[in-house]
Design a protein around this motif. Structure first.
Motif, mmCIF file in Angstrom:
data_model
loop_
_atom_site.group_PDB
_atom_site.id
_atom_site.type_symbol
_atom_site.label_atom_id
_atom_site.label_comp_id
_atom_site.label_asym_id
_atom_site.label_seq_id
_atom_site.Cartn_x
_atom_site.Cartn_y
_atom_site.Cartn_z
ATOM 1 N N THR A 114 0.810 -1.220 0.006
ATOM 2 C CA THR A 114 -0.038 -0.109 -0.091
ATOM 3 C C THR A 114 0.788 1.308 -0.030
ATOM 4 O O THR A 114 0.361 2.439 -0.120
ATOM 5 C CB THR A 114 -0.920 -0.009 1.367
ATOM 6 O OG1 THR A 114 0.041 -0.132 2.447
ATOM 7 C CG2 THR A 114 -2.073 -1.031 1.295
ATOM 8 N N GLU A 115 2.041 1.181 0.020
ATOM 9 C CA GLU A 115 3.057 2.349 0.183
ATOM 10 C C GLU A 115 3.626 2.642 -1.304
ATOM 11 O O GLU A 115 4.627 3.581 -1.364
ATOM 12 C CB GLU A 115 4.271 2.124 1.035
ATOM 13 C CG GLU A 115 3.771 2.293 2.451
ATOM 14 C CD GLU A 115 3.307 3.685 2.765
ATOM 15 O OE1 GLU A 115 4.223 4.848 2.541
ATOM 16 O OE2 GLU A 115 2.280 3.762 3.040
ATOM 17 N N THR A 116 3.070 1.919 -2.345
ATOM 18 C CA THR A 116 3.784 2.133 -3.635
ATOM 19 C C THR A 116 2.679 1.735 -4.898
ATOM 20 O O THR A 116 1.687 1.226 -4.465
ATOM 21 C CB THR A 116 5.018 1.549 -4.066
ATOM 22 O OG1 THR A 116 5.749 1.941 -5.155
ATOM 23 C CG2 THR A 116 4.754 -0.124 -4.090
ATOM 24 N N LEU A 117 2.966 2.322 -5.895
ATOM 25 C CA LEU A 117 1.752 2.049 -6.940
ATOM 26 C C LEU A 117 2.430 0.947 -7.968
ATOM 27 O O LEU A 117 3.744 1.007 -8.247
ATOM 28 C CB LEU A 117 1.558 3.215 -7.734
ATOM 29 C CG LEU A 117 0.772 4.417 -6.948
ATOM 30 C CD1 LEU A 117 0.335 5.651 -7.830
ATOM 31 C CD2 LEU A 117 -0.382 3.801 -6.332
ATOM 32 N N ALA A 118 1.469 -0.106 -8.297
ATOM 33 C CA ALA A 118 1.808 -0.854 -9.514
ATOM 34 C C ALA A 118 2.244 -0.316 -10.799
ATOM 35 O O ALA A 118 2.130 0.796 -11.068
ATOM 36 C CB ALA A 118 0.857 -1.925 -9.481
#
Length: 432
Positions: A198-202
Protein backbone atom coordinates in the motif's frame (compact mmCIF):
# COMPACT_ATOMS: atom_id res chain seq x y z
CA UNK A 1 16.22 28.85 9.34
CA UNK A 2 13.36 31.33 9.59
CA UNK A 3 11.93 32.38 12.94
CA UNK A 4 8.50 31.00 13.73
CA UNK A 5 5.83 32.79 15.73
CA UNK A 6 3.19 30.52 17.29
CA UNK A 7 -0.43 31.52 16.96
CA UNK A 8 -1.64 33.26 20.13
CA UNK A 9 -5.44 33.43 20.56
CA UNK A 10 -6.56 36.93 21.46
CA UNK A 11 -8.99 37.69 24.26
CA UNK A 12 -12.05 37.49 22.01
CA UNK A 13 -11.02 34.13 20.57
CA UNK A 14 -10.22 32.70 23.99
CA UNK A 15 -13.59 33.87 25.26
CA UNK A 16 -15.39 32.25 22.32
CA UNK A 17 -13.60 28.94 22.85
CA UNK A 18 -14.16 29.05 26.60
CA UNK A 19 -17.86 29.76 26.13
CA UNK A 20 -18.11 26.88 23.65
CA UNK A 21 -16.36 24.54 26.07
CA UNK A 22 -18.68 25.68 28.87
CA UNK A 23 -21.66 24.80 26.66
CA UNK A 24 -20.14 21.34 26.29
CA UNK A 25 -19.60 21.08 30.07
CA UNK A 26 -23.25 21.93 30.75
CA UNK A 27 -24.44 19.19 28.41
CA UNK A 28 -21.73 16.53 28.53
CA UNK A 29 -19.96 17.08 31.83
CA UNK A 30 -16.76 18.65 33.08
CA UNK A 31 -14.36 16.03 31.75
CA UNK A 32 -15.59 16.22 28.16
CA UNK A 33 -15.66 20.01 28.32
CA UNK A 34 -12.11 20.08 29.65
CA UNK A 35 -10.94 17.77 26.85
CA UNK A 36 -12.62 20.00 24.28
CA UNK A 37 -11.19 23.27 25.59
CA UNK A 38 -7.69 21.81 25.79
CA UNK A 39 -7.89 20.36 22.29
CA UNK A 40 -9.24 23.55 20.71
CA UNK A 41 -6.47 25.62 22.26
CA UNK A 42 -3.77 23.01 21.55
CA UNK A 43 -4.66 22.96 17.85
CA UNK A 44 -4.26 26.72 17.62
CA UNK A 45 -1.25 27.25 19.86
CA UNK A 46 0.80 24.11 19.17
CA UNK A 47 0.18 23.26 15.49
CA UNK A 48 -0.09 26.75 13.94
CA UNK A 49 2.85 29.10 13.39
CA UNK A 50 3.75 32.05 11.15
CA UNK A 51 7.04 33.08 9.56
CA UNK A 52 8.38 36.62 9.21
CA UNK A 53 6.40 37.19 6.01
CA UNK A 54 3.13 36.18 7.66
CA UNK A 55 2.86 32.81 5.93
CA UNK A 56 1.16 30.18 8.04
CA UNK A 57 2.18 26.55 8.51
CA UNK A 58 0.18 23.86 10.31
CA UNK A 59 1.75 20.60 11.45
CA UNK A 60 -0.36 17.48 12.01
CA UNK A 61 0.68 17.20 15.64
CA UNK A 62 3.43 14.60 15.71
CA UNK A 63 4.63 15.03 12.09
CA UNK A 64 6.39 18.28 11.07
CA UNK A 65 4.65 18.59 7.70
CA UNK A 66 1.49 20.28 6.44
CA UNK A 67 -1.11 18.05 4.81
CA UNK A 68 -3.70 19.78 2.64
CA UNK A 69 -6.38 17.54 4.16
CA UNK A 70 -5.32 17.68 7.80
CA UNK A 71 -4.77 21.44 7.83
CA UNK A 72 -8.40 21.81 6.77
CA UNK A 73 -9.94 19.25 9.09
CA UNK A 74 -7.91 20.47 12.07
CA UNK A 75 -9.68 23.83 11.74
CA UNK A 76 -13.18 22.39 11.30
CA UNK A 77 -14.45 23.27 14.82
CA UNK A 78 -13.19 26.84 14.41
CA UNK A 79 -15.33 27.37 11.31
CA UNK A 80 -18.34 27.74 13.61
CA UNK A 81 -16.85 30.98 14.94
CA UNK A 82 -15.71 32.75 11.76
CA UNK A 83 -18.49 35.33 11.91
CA UNK A 84 -17.61 36.15 15.54
CA UNK A 85 -13.81 36.14 15.52
CA UNK A 86 -11.85 38.28 13.10
CA UNK A 87 -8.69 36.56 14.30
CA UNK A 88 -9.97 33.09 13.39
CA UNK A 89 -11.25 34.35 10.04
CA UNK A 90 -7.81 35.86 9.38
CA UNK A 91 -6.21 32.53 10.29
CA UNK A 92 -8.42 30.55 7.93
CA UNK A 93 -7.72 33.07 5.16
CA UNK A 94 -3.97 32.64 5.72
CA UNK A 95 -4.37 28.85 5.61
CA UNK A 96 -6.33 29.01 2.36
CA UNK A 97 -3.64 31.20 0.79
CA UNK A 98 -0.90 28.78 1.85
CA UNK A 99 -2.83 25.73 0.69
CA UNK A 100 -3.45 27.21 -2.74
CA UNK A 101 0.20 28.21 -2.93
CA UNK A 102 1.14 24.59 -2.29
CA UNK A 103 -1.25 23.36 -5.00
CA UNK A 104 0.22 25.88 -7.43
CA UNK A 105 3.66 24.45 -6.63
CA UNK A 106 2.68 20.77 -7.02
CA UNK A 107 -0.95 19.69 -7.46
CA UNK A 108 -0.02 16.01 -7.07
CA UNK A 109 1.57 16.32 -3.62
CA UNK A 110 -0.36 15.58 -0.44
CA UNK A 111 2.02 17.03 2.18
CA UNK A 112 4.53 19.88 2.16
CA UNK A 113 7.49 21.29 4.04
CA UNK A 114 7.64 24.84 5.33
CA UNK A 115 9.90 25.91 2.49
CA UNK A 116 12.64 24.01 0.62
CA UNK A 117 13.96 22.16 3.67
CA UNK A 118 14.57 18.90 1.82
CA UNK A 119 12.69 16.86 4.43
CA UNK A 120 10.87 13.80 3.02
CA UNK A 121 8.88 10.91 4.39
CA UNK A 122 11.21 8.70 2.34
CA UNK A 123 14.36 10.33 0.89
CA UNK A 124 14.47 7.72 -1.90
CA UNK A 125 11.07 8.60 -3.41
CA UNK A 126 10.89 9.55 -7.08
CA UNK A 127 9.90 13.12 -6.12
CA UNK A 128 12.98 14.90 -4.77
CA UNK A 129 11.44 18.39 -4.59
CA UNK A 130 12.80 19.94 -1.35
CA UNK A 131 9.43 21.65 -0.77
CA UNK A 132 7.48 18.37 -0.82
CA UNK A 133 7.25 16.06 2.19
CA UNK A 134 5.38 13.42 0.15
CA UNK A 135 3.89 13.27 -3.33
CA UNK A 136 1.06 10.80 -2.95
CA UNK A 137 -1.73 11.94 -5.24
CA UNK A 138 -4.99 11.94 -3.31
CA UNK A 139 -8.07 13.56 -4.83
CA UNK A 140 -9.17 14.98 -1.48
CA UNK A 141 -5.95 17.05 -1.31
CA UNK A 142 -7.44 19.25 -4.03
CA UNK A 143 -10.96 19.23 -2.60
CA UNK A 144 -10.44 20.16 1.04
CA UNK A 145 -8.80 23.55 0.28
CA UNK A 146 -11.64 24.36 -2.14
CA UNK A 147 -14.29 23.63 0.48
CA UNK A 148 -12.37 25.64 3.09
CA UNK A 149 -12.17 28.64 0.74
CA UNK A 150 -15.87 28.30 -0.09
CA UNK A 151 -16.81 28.13 3.61
CA UNK A 152 -14.71 31.20 4.43
CA UNK A 153 -16.40 33.19 1.66
CA UNK A 154 -19.90 32.01 2.57
CA UNK A 155 -19.60 32.65 6.30
CA UNK A 156 -17.71 35.95 6.26
CA UNK A 157 -18.38 37.51 2.86
CA UNK A 158 -14.65 37.90 2.32
CA UNK A 159 -13.54 37.84 -1.31
CA UNK A 160 -10.12 39.57 -1.36
CA UNK A 161 -8.36 36.23 -0.88
CA UNK A 162 -10.01 34.93 -4.06
CA UNK A 163 -7.38 36.72 -6.10
CA UNK A 164 -5.66 36.01 -9.40
CA UNK A 165 -3.43 33.31 -7.89
CA UNK A 166 -6.37 31.44 -6.38
CA UNK A 167 -8.28 31.89 -9.65
CA UNK A 168 -5.43 30.23 -11.56
CA UNK A 169 -5.26 27.36 -9.07
CA UNK A 170 -9.00 26.75 -9.32
CA UNK A 171 -8.58 26.42 -13.09
CA UNK A 172 -5.65 24.08 -12.53
CA UNK A 173 -7.68 21.87 -10.17
CA UNK A 174 -10.42 21.49 -12.76
CA UNK A 175 -7.85 20.76 -15.46
CA UNK A 176 -6.12 18.10 -13.38
CA UNK A 177 -9.31 16.35 -12.31
CA UNK A 178 -10.34 16.26 -15.97
CA UNK A 179 -6.92 14.99 -17.10
CA UNK A 180 -7.16 12.13 -14.61
CA UNK A 181 -10.42 10.96 -16.18
CA UNK A 182 -8.00 9.36 -18.64
CA UNK A 183 -5.12 8.31 -16.45
CA UNK A 184 -3.14 6.91 -19.37
CA UNK A 185 -2.43 10.54 -20.37
CA UNK A 186 -1.18 11.46 -16.90
CA UNK A 187 2.47 12.27 -16.18
CA UNK A 188 2.07 11.16 -12.55
CA UNK A 189 4.08 8.22 -11.25
CA UNK A 190 4.79 7.10 -7.68
CA UNK A 191 7.17 4.33 -6.72
CA UNK A 192 8.72 3.55 -3.37
CA UNK A 193 11.19 0.81 -2.50
CA UNK A 194 9.18 -1.05 0.11
CA UNK A 195 7.78 -4.43 1.07
CA UNK A 196 4.44 -2.79 1.97
CA UNK A 197 2.18 -2.93 -1.11
CA UNK A 198 0.00 0.00 0.00
CA UNK A 199 3.07 2.30 0.01
CA UNK A 200 3.73 2.18 -3.73
CA UNK A 201 1.85 1.97 -7.03
CA UNK A 202 1.94 -0.98 -9.40
CA UNK A 203 2.84 -0.87 -13.11
CA UNK A 204 6.01 1.19 -12.65
CA UNK A 205 4.19 3.74 -10.54
CA UNK A 206 1.08 4.14 -12.69
CA UNK A 207 -1.27 2.10 -10.49
CA UNK A 208 -3.59 -0.73 -11.43
CA UNK A 209 -5.33 -0.52 -14.81
CA UNK A 210 -8.61 1.36 -15.08
CA UNK A 211 -11.16 1.98 -17.81
CA UNK A 212 -12.55 5.40 -18.64
CA UNK A 213 -15.77 5.91 -16.69
CA UNK A 214 -16.24 9.67 -16.31
CA UNK A 215 -14.79 9.47 -12.79
CA UNK A 216 -11.39 10.93 -11.92
CA UNK A 217 -8.45 8.70 -10.96
CA UNK A 218 -6.52 8.89 -7.70
CA UNK A 219 -3.43 6.96 -6.66
CA UNK A 220 -3.93 7.01 -2.91
CA UNK A 221 -6.71 7.05 -0.35
CA UNK A 222 -7.07 9.73 2.35
CA UNK A 223 -5.33 7.22 4.64
CA UNK A 224 -2.23 7.68 2.41
CA UNK A 225 -2.57 4.01 1.40
CA UNK A 226 -2.50 3.08 -2.27
CA UNK A 227 -5.87 2.48 -3.89
CA UNK A 228 -6.60 -1.12 -4.83
CA UNK A 229 -8.68 0.17 -7.74
CA UNK A 230 -8.12 3.62 -9.19
CA UNK A 231 -11.56 5.16 -8.68
CA UNK A 232 -12.16 5.86 -5.00
CA UNK A 233 -15.89 6.50 -4.71
CA UNK A 234 -16.03 8.81 -1.66
CA UNK A 235 -13.18 10.89 -3.11
CA UNK A 236 -15.00 11.15 -6.45
CA UNK A 237 -18.23 12.28 -4.80
CA UNK A 238 -16.24 14.79 -2.74
CA UNK A 239 -14.66 16.06 -5.97
CA UNK A 240 -18.08 16.43 -7.57
CA UNK A 241 -19.19 18.53 -4.57
CA UNK A 242 -16.00 20.63 -4.58
CA UNK A 243 -16.42 21.32 -8.29
CA UNK A 244 -19.87 22.74 -7.51
CA UNK A 245 -18.14 25.08 -5.02
CA UNK A 246 -15.61 26.12 -7.67
CA UNK A 247 -18.45 26.86 -10.07
CA UNK A 248 -20.22 29.03 -7.51
CA UNK A 249 -17.05 31.00 -6.71
CA UNK A 250 -16.25 31.38 -10.41
CA UNK A 251 -19.70 32.67 -11.26
CA UNK A 252 -20.43 34.88 -8.24
CA UNK A 253 -16.98 36.22 -7.32
CA UNK A 254 -14.52 35.74 -10.18
CA UNK A 255 -16.87 36.58 -13.07
CA UNK A 256 -15.56 33.56 -14.98
CA UNK A 257 -18.57 31.78 -16.54
CA UNK A 258 -16.32 29.55 -18.61
CA UNK A 259 -14.66 28.13 -15.49
CA UNK A 260 -18.04 27.79 -13.81
CA UNK A 261 -19.46 25.85 -16.75
CA UNK A 262 -16.38 23.63 -16.99
CA UNK A 263 -16.50 22.83 -13.26
CA UNK A 264 -20.23 22.08 -13.35
CA UNK A 265 -19.90 19.86 -16.41
CA UNK A 266 -17.03 17.93 -14.86
CA UNK A 267 -18.99 17.56 -11.62
CA UNK A 268 -21.85 16.02 -13.58
CA UNK A 269 -19.53 13.69 -15.49
CA UNK A 270 -17.96 12.41 -12.26
CA UNK A 271 -21.34 12.09 -10.56
CA UNK A 272 -22.75 10.15 -13.50
CA UNK A 273 -19.68 7.91 -13.48
CA UNK A 274 -20.27 7.08 -9.84
CA UNK A 275 -23.94 6.30 -10.48
CA UNK A 276 -23.06 4.03 -13.39
CA UNK A 277 -20.00 2.25 -12.00
CA UNK A 278 -19.80 2.95 -8.26
CA UNK A 279 -23.17 1.65 -7.09
CA UNK A 280 -23.18 -2.14 -6.68
CA UNK A 281 -25.43 -4.80 -5.08
CA UNK A 282 -24.96 -5.02 -1.32
CA UNK A 283 -24.92 -8.14 0.82
CA UNK A 284 -28.70 -7.92 1.28
CA UNK A 285 -29.31 -7.11 -2.39
CA UNK A 286 -29.98 -3.38 -1.92
CA UNK A 287 -27.74 -1.06 -3.99
CA UNK A 288 -24.77 0.39 -2.07
CA UNK A 289 -21.76 2.56 -2.84
CA UNK A 290 -18.58 0.60 -3.42
CA UNK A 291 -15.41 1.99 -1.84
CA UNK A 292 -13.33 1.58 -5.00
CA UNK A 293 -13.87 0.35 -8.55
CA UNK A 294 -11.80 0.26 -11.73
CA UNK A 295 -14.50 0.31 -14.41
CA UNK A 296 -13.22 -3.10 -15.59
CA UNK A 297 -15.15 -5.25 -13.12
CA UNK A 298 -12.98 -4.72 -10.06
CA UNK A 299 -15.06 -3.76 -7.00
CA UNK A 300 -13.99 -3.24 -3.38
CA UNK A 301 -16.69 -3.17 -0.69
CA UNK A 302 -15.29 -1.69 2.53
CA UNK A 303 -14.85 1.63 4.26
CA UNK A 304 -11.87 3.33 5.85
CA UNK A 305 -11.86 5.57 8.92
CA UNK A 306 -10.14 8.46 7.12
CA UNK A 307 -12.33 11.01 5.36
CA UNK A 308 -13.57 11.33 2.73
CA UNK A 309 -15.14 7.99 3.56
CA UNK A 310 -18.41 6.40 2.58
CA UNK A 311 -19.67 7.03 6.11
CA UNK A 312 -18.83 10.74 5.85
CA UNK A 313 -20.64 11.38 2.54
CA UNK A 314 -23.53 13.40 4.06
CA UNK A 315 -20.90 15.75 5.52
CA UNK A 316 -18.55 16.14 2.57
CA UNK A 317 -20.82 15.54 -0.45
CA UNK A 318 -24.38 16.22 0.68
CA UNK A 319 -25.63 17.24 -2.76
CA UNK A 320 -24.08 14.25 -4.53
CA UNK A 321 -25.50 11.26 -2.68
CA UNK A 322 -28.57 9.15 -3.18
CA UNK A 323 -29.79 9.05 0.41
CA UNK A 324 -31.39 5.62 0.14
CA UNK A 325 -28.22 4.14 -1.35
CA UNK A 326 -26.10 5.80 1.32
CA UNK A 327 -28.29 4.50 4.15
CA UNK A 328 -27.97 0.96 2.80
CA UNK A 329 -24.22 1.55 2.50
CA UNK A 330 -24.01 2.74 6.11
CA UNK A 331 -25.68 -0.44 7.31
CA UNK A 332 -23.11 -2.53 5.43
CA UNK A 333 -19.98 -0.66 6.45
CA UNK A 334 -21.04 -0.56 10.12
CA UNK A 335 -21.08 -4.36 10.14
CA UNK A 336 -18.64 -7.21 9.75
CA UNK A 337 -19.23 -7.14 6.00
CA UNK A 338 -16.70 -4.29 6.14
CA UNK A 339 -13.33 -6.00 6.75
CA UNK A 340 -12.20 -2.94 8.74
CA UNK A 341 -15.13 -2.86 11.14
CA UNK A 342 -13.94 -4.13 14.50
CA UNK A 343 -15.74 -4.98 17.73
CA UNK A 344 -14.38 -5.66 21.21
CA UNK A 345 -15.21 -5.32 24.86
CA UNK A 346 -14.74 -1.51 24.86
CA UNK A 347 -15.14 -0.27 21.28
CA UNK A 348 -16.79 -1.12 18.02
CA UNK A 349 -16.39 0.89 14.87
CA UNK A 350 -14.40 1.40 11.70
CA UNK A 351 -10.63 1.09 11.55
CA UNK A 352 -8.22 1.11 8.66
CA UNK A 353 -5.65 -1.04 6.87
CA UNK A 354 -3.33 1.87 7.68
CA UNK A 355 -3.26 0.76 11.34
CA UNK A 356 -3.20 -2.54 13.21
CA UNK A 357 -6.17 -4.95 13.14
CA UNK A 358 -8.66 -4.62 15.99
CA UNK A 359 -8.02 -0.88 16.19
CA UNK A 360 -10.97 1.53 15.88
CA UNK A 361 -10.35 5.14 14.86
CA UNK A 362 -12.02 7.85 16.99
CA UNK A 363 -12.29 9.95 13.81
CA UNK A 364 -14.66 7.32 12.42
CA UNK A 365 -16.64 7.24 15.67
CA UNK A 366 -17.00 11.04 15.50
CA UNK A 367 -18.18 10.84 11.88
CA UNK A 368 -20.64 8.08 12.81
CA UNK A 369 -22.11 10.44 15.38
CA UNK A 370 -22.16 13.48 13.11
CA UNK A 371 -24.14 11.61 10.45
CA UNK A 372 -26.37 9.89 13.03
CA UNK A 373 -29.15 10.88 15.40
CA UNK A 374 -28.83 13.18 18.41
CA UNK A 375 -28.93 10.17 20.74
CA UNK A 376 -26.20 8.44 18.76
CA UNK A 377 -24.05 11.57 18.97
CA UNK A 378 -24.32 11.60 22.77
CA UNK A 379 -23.41 7.91 23.01
CA UNK A 380 -20.45 8.15 20.68
CA UNK A 381 -19.11 11.32 22.30
CA UNK A 382 -19.09 9.59 25.67
CA UNK A 383 -17.44 6.57 24.08
CA UNK A 384 -14.65 8.56 22.42
CA UNK A 385 -13.92 10.32 25.71
CA UNK A 386 -13.02 6.92 27.19
CA UNK A 387 -10.39 6.25 24.51
CA UNK A 388 -7.72 8.78 25.52
CA UNK A 389 -5.87 6.23 27.65
CA UNK A 390 -5.46 8.84 30.37
CA UNK A 391 -3.41 11.14 28.10
CA UNK A 392 -5.97 13.90 27.45
CA UNK A 393 -5.48 13.37 23.70
CA UNK A 394 -7.72 11.70 21.14
CA UNK A 395 -5.58 9.21 19.22
CA UNK A 396 -5.38 7.90 15.68
CA UNK A 397 -6.48 4.33 16.47
CA UNK A 398 -7.37 2.55 19.71
CA UNK A 399 -7.46 -1.15 20.58
CA UNK A 400 -11.05 -2.41 20.85
CA UNK A 401 -10.33 -4.06 24.23
CA UNK A 402 -7.71 -1.75 25.77
CA UNK A 403 -7.73 2.05 25.29
CA UNK A 404 -4.16 2.30 26.62
CA UNK A 405 -3.02 0.66 23.38
CA UNK A 406 -3.16 3.30 20.65
CA UNK A 407 -1.28 4.80 17.70
CA UNK A 408 0.03 8.37 17.50
CA UNK A 409 0.35 10.13 20.80
CA UNK A 410 -0.71 13.45 19.27
CA UNK A 411 -2.98 13.49 16.24
CA UNK A 412 -4.57 16.91 15.90
CA UNK A 413 -7.16 15.81 13.32
CA UNK A 414 -8.62 13.33 15.84
CA UNK A 415 -8.70 16.01 18.54
CA UNK A 416 -10.62 18.32 16.20
CA UNK A 417 -13.19 15.73 15.13
CA UNK A 418 -13.88 14.96 18.79
CA UNK A 419 -14.40 18.70 19.37
CA UNK A 420 -16.71 19.00 16.37
CA UNK A 421 -18.86 16.16 17.69
CA UNK A 422 -18.97 17.67 21.19
CA UNK A 423 -19.94 21.08 19.83
CA UNK A 424 -22.70 19.48 17.77
CA UNK A 425 -24.04 17.65 20.85
CA UNK A 426 -24.14 20.99 22.67
CA UNK A 427 -25.92 22.59 19.73
CA UNK A 428 -28.45 19.73 19.66
CA UNK A 429 -29.22 20.42 23.32
CA UNK A 430 -29.71 24.15 22.69
CA UNK A 431 -32.11 23.62 19.81
CA UNK A 432 -34.09 20.65 21.15
Amino acid sequence: MSTKTPFVPDADTRSLLRDAANDVRRVSGARVGDLVEAALLRTLTDTVAFDESGRVFIITGDIPAMWLRDSTTQLTPCLRFLDRSTQLADLVEAVVRRQFGFIAHDPYANAFNDGPTGAHYDPDDVCDDPNVWEQKYEIDSLCYPVTLAHTLWQRTGRTAFLDAEVHDVLRRIVTQLRLEQDHDRSPYRFERVTTIPTETLAREGRGSEVARTGMTWGGFRPSDDACTFGYNIPANLFAAQALRAIAEIAREVLDDPALADDAENLSSEIHNGVREHGIVPGSEGAPIYAYEVDGRGGVLVMDDANTPSLLSLPLIAPDMIDREVWEATRDVILSDVNPYWYSGSVLQGIGSPHSLPQRVWPIALAVEGLVGTADERVRLLELIATTDGGTGHIHESVDVDDPTLYSRSWFSWADSMFCELALQVAEDARTS
